[in-house]
Design an enzyme around this catalytic site. Structure first.
Site, mmCIF file in Angstrom:
data_model
loop_
_atom_site.group_PDB
_atom_site.id
_atom_site.type_symbol
_atom_site.label_atom_id
_atom_site.label_comp_id
_atom_site.label_asym_id
_atom_site.label_seq_id
_atom_site.Cartn_x
_atom_site.Cartn_y
_atom_site.Cartn_z
ATOM 1 N N LYS A 11 -4.463 -4.293 4.410
ATOM 2 C CA LYS A 11 -3.972 -4.371 5.781
ATOM 3 C C LYS A 11 -5.145 -4.611 6.754
ATOM 4 C CE LYS A 11 -0.029 -1.355 4.778
ATOM 5 N NZ LYS A 11 0.663 -0.078 5.107
ATOM 6 N N PHE A 59 9.105 4.037 13.857
ATOM 7 C CA PHE A 59 7.721 3.540 13.841
ATOM 8 C C PHE A 59 7.633 2.030 13.596
ATOM 9 C CE2 PHE A 59 8.596 5.172 9.519
ATOM 10 C CZ PHE A 59 8.327 4.046 8.750
ATOM 11 N N ARG A 87 0.853 1.601 -7.294
ATOM 12 C CA ARG A 87 1.192 2.620 -6.278
ATOM 13 C C ARG A 87 0.379 3.898 -6.494
ATOM 14 N NH1 ARG A 87 4.766 1.663 -1.910
ATOM 15 N NH2 ARG A 87 5.752 3.666 -2.247
ATOM 16 N N THR A 93 1.757 7.444 0.714
ATOM 17 C CA THR A 93 1.807 6.668 1.965
ATOM 18 C C THR A 93 0.996 7.335 3.074
ATOM 19 O OG1 THR A 93 4.022 5.941 1.353
ATOM 20 C CG2 THR A 93 3.389 5.666 3.662
ATOM 21 N N ARG A 104 -6.246 5.336 -0.755
ATOM 22 C CA ARG A 104 -6.013 6.011 0.537
ATOM 23 C C ARG A 104 -6.657 7.396 0.567
ATOM 24 N NH1 ARG A 104 0.260 4.182 0.271
ATOM 25 N NH2 ARG A 104 0.117 2.196 1.379
ATOM 26 N N ASN A 114 -3.286 2.950 6.959
ATOM 27 C CA ASN A 114 -3.452 3.408 5.575
ATOM 28 C C ASN A 114 -3.952 2.322 4.610
ATOM 29 O OD1 ASN A 114 -1.080 2.034 5.437
ATOM 30 N ND2 ASN A 114 0.123 3.680 4.523
HETATM 31 P P1 RTP Z 1 3.532 0.152 2.084
HETATM 32 O O1 RTP Z 1 4.876 -0.573 2.125
HETATM 33 O O2 RTP Z 1 2.636 -0.227 3.224
HETATM 34 O O3 RTP Z 1 2.880 0.108 0.742
HETATM 35 O O4 RTP Z 1 3.859 1.662 2.352
HETATM 36 P P2 RTP Z 1 4.847 2.612 1.586
HETATM 37 O O5 RTP Z 1 5.812 1.852 0.746
HETATM 38 O O6 RTP Z 1 3.988 3.615 0.919
HETATM 39 O O7 RTP Z 1 5.602 3.296 2.793
HETATM 40 P P3 RTP Z 1 6.849 2.813 3.645
HETATM 41 O O8 RTP Z 1 7.710 3.984 3.854
HETATM 42 O O9 RTP Z 1 7.441 1.552 3.097
HETATM 43 O O10 RTP Z 1 6.154 2.491 5.034
HETATM 44 C C1 RTP Z 1 5.500 1.272 5.258
HETATM 45 C C2 RTP Z 1 4.310 1.492 6.140
HETATM 46 O O11 RTP Z 1 4.750 1.955 7.410
HETATM 47 C C3 RTP Z 1 3.772 2.793 7.975
HETATM 48 N N1 RTP Z 1 4.378 4.088 8.296
HETATM 49 N N2 RTP Z 1 4.174 4.699 9.430
HETATM 50 N N3 RTP Z 1 5.604 7.901 10.285
HETATM 51 C C4 RTP Z 1 4.897 6.800 10.489
HETATM 52 O O12 RTP Z 1 4.302 6.580 11.491
HETATM 53 C C5 RTP Z 1 4.872 5.837 9.384
HETATM 54 N N4 RTP Z 1 5.514 5.929 8.231
HETATM 55 C C6 RTP Z 1 5.202 4.807 7.541
HETATM 56 C C7 RTP Z 1 2.671 2.958 6.960
HETATM 57 O O13 RTP Z 1 1.647 1.990 7.268
HETATM 58 C C8 RTP Z 1 3.358 2.589 5.661
HETATM 59 O O14 RTP Z 1 2.437 2.141 4.694
#
Ligand code: RTP
Length: 149
Positions: A11, A59, A87, A93, A104, A114
């Site tokens: 990112k 968000f 992952r 996350t 991370r 992240n």
């Molecule tokens: P990614 O798609 O980036 O690999 O992340 P992920 O599956 O681990 O998590 P996901 O729930 O799909 O969230 C995508 C991205 O959104 C941002 N995020 N911000 N509470 C918050 O402010 C929040 N929650 C999620 C993070 O950048 C996350 O990686």
């Protein structure tokens, strides 16, 4: 049979901090194969498609703005259980919950910054690969299997 593939993306904060090489190194060291790699400034449209499942989250606007804040580096990696293992290598996350030793867990403290993305399932990985690499990716079924395994 074709090997499992995943979409990993550094990112904007990861690119700005110079962590692209570190992330590539971890996937190479683990034994995964690089099938595609490119740096790009993603459009809002591409990011909204990539994160469509999250469009109703509070968000979401902040997430898209963060992802628009600079170039990203998209990659396709292949190998045994690469989606799940990728992952695990990225970590949880929220970096505060990420184990030390994960990307991370070693380099981040903020869920809004992240560093990297990794596909969460084989099906979404294939969708993301088609979205980010419409031109297609390499297929080295003939050569690298012999060198790595
Ligand atoms: P990614 O798609 O980036 O690999 O992340 P992920 O599956 O681990 O998590 P996901 O729930 O799909 O969230 C995508 C991205 O959104 C941002 N995020 N911000 N509470 C918050 O402010 C929040 N929650 C999620 C993070 O950048 C996350 O990686």
């Amino acid at each position: 049979m074709a090997q499992e593939r995943t979409y990993i993306m550094v990112k904007p904060d990861g690119v700005e901090r110079g962590l692209v090489g570190e992330i590539i190194k971890r996937f190479e060291n683990r034994g995964f194969k690089l099938l595609a790699l490119k740096a790009l400034q993603p459009s809002r449209d591409l990011l909204e498609k990539h994160y469509a499942d999250l469009s109703s989250k509070p968000f979401f606007p902040k997430l898209v703005d963060y992802m628009l804040s600079g170039p990203v580096v998209g990659m396709v990696w292949a190998g045994k259980e690469v989606v799940k293992t990728g992952r695990v290598m990225l970590g949880a996350t929220n970096p505060l919950a990420s184990a030390p030793g994960t990307i991370r867990g070693d380099y981040a403290i903020d869920v809004g910054k992240n560093i990297c993305h990794g596909s969460d399932a084989v099906e979404s990985a294939e969708k993301e690969i088609a979205l980010w690499f419409p031109e297609g990716v390499l297929n080295y079924e003939r050569s690298l299997d012999k060198l790595i395994y």
